[in-house]
Design a protein around this motif. Structure first.
Motif, PDB file in Angstrom:
ATOM      1  N   GLN A   8       0.981  -1.182   0.079  1.00  0.00           N
ATOM      2  CA  GLN A   8      -0.058  -0.227   0.120  1.00  0.00           C
ATOM      3  C   GLN A   8       0.945   1.104  -0.041  1.00  0.00           C
ATOM      4  O   GLN A   8       2.009   1.423   0.695  1.00  0.00           O
ATOM      5  N   THR A   9       0.611   2.055  -0.951  1.00  0.00           N
ATOM      6  CA  THR A   9       1.190   3.409  -0.977  1.00  0.00           C
ATOM      7  C   THR A   9       0.694   4.387  -0.017  1.00  0.00           C
ATOM      8  O   THR A   9      -0.448   4.963  -0.235  1.00  0.00           O
ATOM      9  N   SER A  10       1.546   5.017   0.978  1.00  0.00           N
ATOM     10  CA  SER A  10       0.799   5.934   1.744  1.00  0.00           C
ATOM     11  C   SER A  10       1.429   7.481   1.369  1.00  0.00           C
ATOM     12  O   SER A  10       1.883   7.486   0.369  1.00  0.00           O
ATOM     13  N   THR A  11       1.580   8.175   2.483  1.00  0.00           N
ATOM     14  CA  THR A  11       2.168   9.584   2.127  1.00  0.00           C
ATOM     15  C   THR A  11       2.697  10.365   3.455  1.00  0.00           C
ATOM     16  O   THR A  11       2.084  10.072   4.324  1.00  0.00           O
ATOM     17  N   SER A  12       3.689  10.966   3.248  1.00  0.00           N
ATOM     18  CA  SER A  12       4.129  11.677   4.360  1.00  0.00           C
ATOM     19  C   SER A  12       3.122  12.827   5.203  1.00  0.00           C
ATOM     20  O   SER A  12       2.896  13.254   6.128  1.00  0.00           O
ATOM     21  N   GLU A  13       2.090  13.352   4.172  1.00  0.00           N
ATOM     22  CA  GLU A  13       0.875  13.992   4.497  1.00  0.00           C
ATOM     23  C   GLU A  13       0.276  13.426   5.779  1.00  0.00           C
ATOM     24  O   GLU A  13      -0.574  14.270   6.422  1.00  0.00           O
ATOM     25  N   VAL A  14       0.142  12.065   5.893  1.00  0.00           N
ATOM     26  CA  VAL A  14      -0.611  11.566   6.825  1.00  0.00           C
ATOM     27  C   VAL A  14      -0.067  11.952   8.418  1.00  0.00           C
ATOM     28  O   VAL A  14      -0.925  12.020   9.359  1.00  0.00           O
ATOM     29  N   TYR A  15       1.149  12.490   8.328  1.00  0.00           N
ATOM     30  CA  TYR A  15       1.766  12.660   9.643  1.00  0.00           C
ATOM     31  C   TYR A  15       1.381  14.243   9.844  1.00  0.00           C
ATOM     32  O   TYR A  15       1.260  14.683  11.076  1.00  0.00           O
ATOM     33  N   GLY A  16       0.710  14.803   9.131  1.00  0.00           N
ATOM     34  CA  GLY A  16       0.730  16.580   9.215  1.00  0.00           C
ATOM     35  C   GLY A  16       2.020  17.073   9.821  1.00  0.00           C
ATOM     36  O   GLY A  16       3.028  16.677   9.589  1.00  0.00           O
ATOM     37  N   THR A  17       1.588  18.302  10.420  1.00  0.00           N
ATOM     38  CA  THR A  17       2.963  19.000  10.922  1.00  0.00           C
ATOM     39  C   THR A  17       3.375  18.358  11.784  1.00  0.00           C
ATOM     40  O   THR A  17       3.020  17.801  12.759  1.00  0.00           O
ATOM     41  N   ALA A  18       4.937  18.159  11.527  1.00  0.00           N
ATOM     42  CA  ALA A  18       5.654  17.328  12.439  1.00  0.00           C
ATOM     43  C   ALA A  18       5.691  17.986  14.135  1.00  0.00           C
ATOM     44  O   ALA A  18       5.988  18.934  14.285  1.00  0.00           O
ATOM     45  N   ARG A  19       5.406  16.817  15.069  1.00  0.00           N
ATOM     46  CA  ARG A  19       5.491  17.136  16.349  1.00  0.00           C
ATOM     47  C   ARG A  19       6.844  17.157  17.081  1.00  0.00           C
ATOM     48  O   ARG A  19       7.203  17.494  17.898  1.00  0.00           O
ATOM     49  N   PHE A  20       7.727  16.059  16.268  1.00  0.00           N
ATOM     50  CA  PHE A  20       8.998  15.918  16.382  1.00  0.00           C
ATOM     51  C   PHE A  20       9.478  15.634  15.217  1.00  0.00           C
ATOM     52  O   PHE A  20       9.063  14.977  14.252  1.00  0.00           O
ATOM     53  N   VAL A  21      10.705  15.637  15.083  1.00  0.00           N
ATOM     54  CA  VAL A  21      11.914  15.288  14.014  1.00  0.00           C
ATOM     55  C   VAL A  21      13.129  14.716  14.559  1.00  0.00           C
ATOM     56  O   VAL A  21      13.596  14.855  15.448  1.00  0.00           O
ATOM     57  N   PRO A  22      13.496  13.829  13.586  1.00  0.00           N
ATOM     58  CA  PRO A  22      12.956  13.502  12.206  1.00  0.00           C
ATOM     59  C   PRO A  22      11.641  12.751  12.665  1.00  0.00           C
ATOM     60  O   PRO A  22      11.795  12.072  13.719  1.00  0.00           O
ATOM     61  N   ILE A  23      10.645  12.646  11.673  1.00  0.00           N
ATOM     62  CA  ILE A  23       9.385  11.654  11.825  1.00  0.00           C
ATOM     63  C   ILE A  23       9.725  10.634  11.705  1.00  0.00           C
ATOM     64  O   ILE A  23       9.986   9.846  10.597  1.00  0.00           O
ATOM     65  N   THR A  24       9.502   9.518  12.737  1.00  0.00           N
ATOM     66  CA  THR A  24       9.517   8.120  12.705  1.00  0.00           C
ATOM     67  C   THR A  24       7.958   7.630  12.303  1.00  0.00           C
ATOM     68  O   THR A  24       7.200   8.394  12.193  1.00  0.00           O
ATOM     69  N   GLU A  25       8.012   6.438  12.095  1.00  0.00           N
ATOM     70  CA  GLU A  25       6.822   5.649  11.599  1.00  0.00           C
ATOM     71  C   GLU A  25       5.812   5.871  12.989  1.00  0.00           C
ATOM     72  O   GLU A  25       4.419   5.279  12.752  1.00  0.00           O
ATOM     73  N   GLU A  26       6.319   5.953  14.198  1.00  0.00           N
ATOM     74  CA  GLU A  26       5.438   5.971  15.369  1.00  0.00           C
ATOM     75  C   GLU A  26       4.775   7.330  15.701  1.00  0.00           C
ATOM     76  O   GLU A  26       3.995   7.373  16.498  1.00  0.00           O
TER      77      GLU A  26
END
Length: 333
Positions: A122-140
């Motif tokens: 399945q192809t997802s997108t980084s947009e599902v994270y919205g604005t980063a709450r922490f960086v770098p963004i992990t899958e959690e």
């Protein structure tokens, strides 16, 4: 090697590059393209002759469960890229995003379960994270539906993972960050900049310049999909495909201008701005999981990698035959 691969969205930007690379690597590929009365295969029309002659093209629509099941018959694995992707258009017509992205994915999953397909990616997108709450963004990182598009992709991702949990289906989720390169539509920021400059403009119309993105050259994204396809370690997992390099839109504009050797001015156009609470302010990927599970890492990493990728992208757009397919005077939602 998995024998027969179905690629949905094979006529699109990433899908066409992925389809071509799979054929070059010796895979038997069935390319699922969106039906149209012109019998156009989208970007696959530009594929080299040796690729075209080895393609099994299926015209259909992922919203139709019967056609989806027919397309999947005889396939060992599915790389599911077909989706509506433009964020501004999702404000305009959100219903179509539910039908295509969520229901379309459900059709793929249902058919895969009935046919015993060995793997669905399945192809997802980084947009599902919205604005980063922490960086770098992990899958959690928490999922935040800040646009109808991102909400529909969260829904489709969760549907895929639910089938893995509920029915022990071999499902994996690949989550690309901001892919760019030849053939990308002008609804994306990098082609928007390049096509305006290439058309002779020096006053460039853009939206917000302060958000940051993690840009990935298309060949890196393609290699991420193939690494997932060929690995047994990604089943049931969500895996970021990102460069682990953050850059603002404003800095990206200047880098493109430098690559193209021009001086430009930027004009902020109201129509190109997202609603305040819908703008994703920051994206920066952790790619540690992809490296660990898939052995994947970007070849166009960091500032220098981005410059190389932009140079290749610019060269493609500067070809008059390619540029004429773009309408730089019109804002493409």
């Amino acid at each position: 090697m998995t024998k027969k691969i179905l690629v949905t969205g094979a006529d699109g930007f990433i899908g066409s590059h992925l389809t071509e690379e799979l054929v070059r690597r010796g895979y038997d590929v069935r390319a699922f393209v969106l039906y149209n009365s012109f019998n156009s295969w989208g970007w696959l029309e530009q594929a080299p002759a040796d690729v075209k002659k080895n393609l099994d093209v299926f015209s259909g629509d992922v919203r139709d469960p019967h056609g989806v099941k027919q397309a999947m018959k005889g396939c060992d694995a599915v790389l599911h890229l077909a989706a509506l992707i433009a964020i501004p258009y999702s404000y305009h017509s959100p219903d179509t995003y539910v039908d295509t992205n969520i229901k379309g994915t459900l059709n793929i999953l249902q058919a895969g379960r009935e046919l015993g397909v060995q793997k669905i990616v399945q192809t997802s997108t980084s947009e599902v994270y919205g604005t980063a709450r922490f960086v770098p963004i992990t899958e959690e990182h928490p999922l935040q539906g800040q646009s109808p598009y991102s909400a529909s992709k969260i829904g489709s991702d969760q549907m895929a993972l639910a089938f893995q949990s509920s029915f022990d289906m071999p499902v994996a989720v690949v989550r690309p960050f901001n892919t760019y390169g030849p053939r990308q539509s002008a609804r994306a920021i990098i082609p928007t900049i390049i096509t305006q400059i290439a058309s002779g403009k020096r006053r460039i119309k853009l939206g917000a310049l302060h958000p940051t993105r993690d840009f990935n050259y298309v060949s890196d994204t393609v290699n991420g999909f193939i690494a997932e396809l060929e690995s047994d370690r990604g089943i049931g997992e969500v895996i970021n495909i990102g460069s682990n390099y953050e850059i603002s839109i404003g800095e990206t504009v200047q880098m493109i201008a430098d690559v193209m050797g021009v001086d430009i001015e930027i004009e902020t156009e109201q129509a190109r701005l997202r609603p305040d609470n819908s703008e994703v302010e920051r994206l920066w990927a952790s790619n540690a999981k992809a490296k660990e599970l898939l052995g994947w890492q970007p070849e166009f990493a960091g500032k220098e990698g981005l410059k190389r990728g932009l140079a290749e992208t610019v060269a493609w757009f500067l070809n008059p035959e390619n540029l004429k397919g773009y309408k730089s005077d019109i804002y493409n939602i």
